[in-house]
Design a protein around this motif. Structure first.
Motif, short mmCIF file in Angstrom:
data_model
loop_
_atom_site.label_atom_id
_atom_site.label_comp_id
_atom_site.label_asym_id
_atom_site.label_seq_id
_atom_site.Cartn_x
_atom_site.Cartn_y
_atom_site.Cartn_z
N ASP A 141 0.85 -1.20 0.00
CA ASP A 141 0.00 0.00 0.00
C ASP A 141 0.88 1.25 0.00
N VAL A 150 -4.50 2.80 2.80
CA VAL A 150 -4.75 3.33 1.46
C VAL A 150 -3.97 2.53 0.43
N LYS A 185 -7.59 5.64 -5.59
CA LYS A 185 -7.21 5.04 -4.31
C LYS A 185 -8.39 4.23 -3.75
N ASP A 239 -3.10 2.47 -3.64
CA ASP A 239 -3.11 3.21 -4.89
C ASP A 239 -3.31 2.22 -6.02
#
Length: 137
Positions: free
Chosen positions: A25, A62, A48, A64
């Motif tokens: 992440d 998070v 995201k 991407d």
């Protein structure tokens, strides 16, 4: 409130392997897709995905989806619009006849809220015998 059905369940693992390899992440944590408990998208965070490994977890991690993480740190040249979410299932998953009967009786008793009853009543029932219960002699 969204309608309850299996078409709202998406296959994220399949998009992780097409032109991308989601290994880490944005904070460098190793991604364990099979352990995701909750995933959400925020319209303010284009490209995201926010995810949690536990429902009780306070903050989201998070991911991407436009970043290709690998040992060479190559970038994927796609955009969020290039990511196509597909349903996880081709059709309704069948349940055993016994479970179907039990769920319908819970609906009749109103133990299952009326809003969800049509989902449970419309499940497909089949005889299910787990393969590992047979003795191979």
């Amino acid at each position: 409130m969204n309608e309850v059905n299996q078409s709202n369940i998406y296959d994220f693992k399949s998009i992780s392997t097409v032109n991308r390899n989601w290994a880490y992440d944005v904070d460098g944590r190793k991604i364990l897709l099979s352990y995701f408990k909750e995933i959400k998208a925020d319209p303010n965070l284009s490209g995201k995905l926010l995810y949690k490994y536990e429902f009780e977890q306070e903050n989201y991690y998070v991911l991407d989806i436009c970043n290709r993480s690998s040992s060479r740190k190559r970038k994927w040249n796609g955009t969020p619009a290039d990511v196509e979410l597909k349903p996880a299932y081709n059709g309704p998953l069948p349940v055993s006849k016994a479970l179907h009967k039990d769920l319908n009786s819970l609906c009749e008793l109103n133990a299952i809220p009326a809003y969800y009853q049509s989902f449970f009543k419309n499940l497909t029932a089949e005889n299910y015998i787990p393969q590992d219960t047979f003795d191979e002699d």
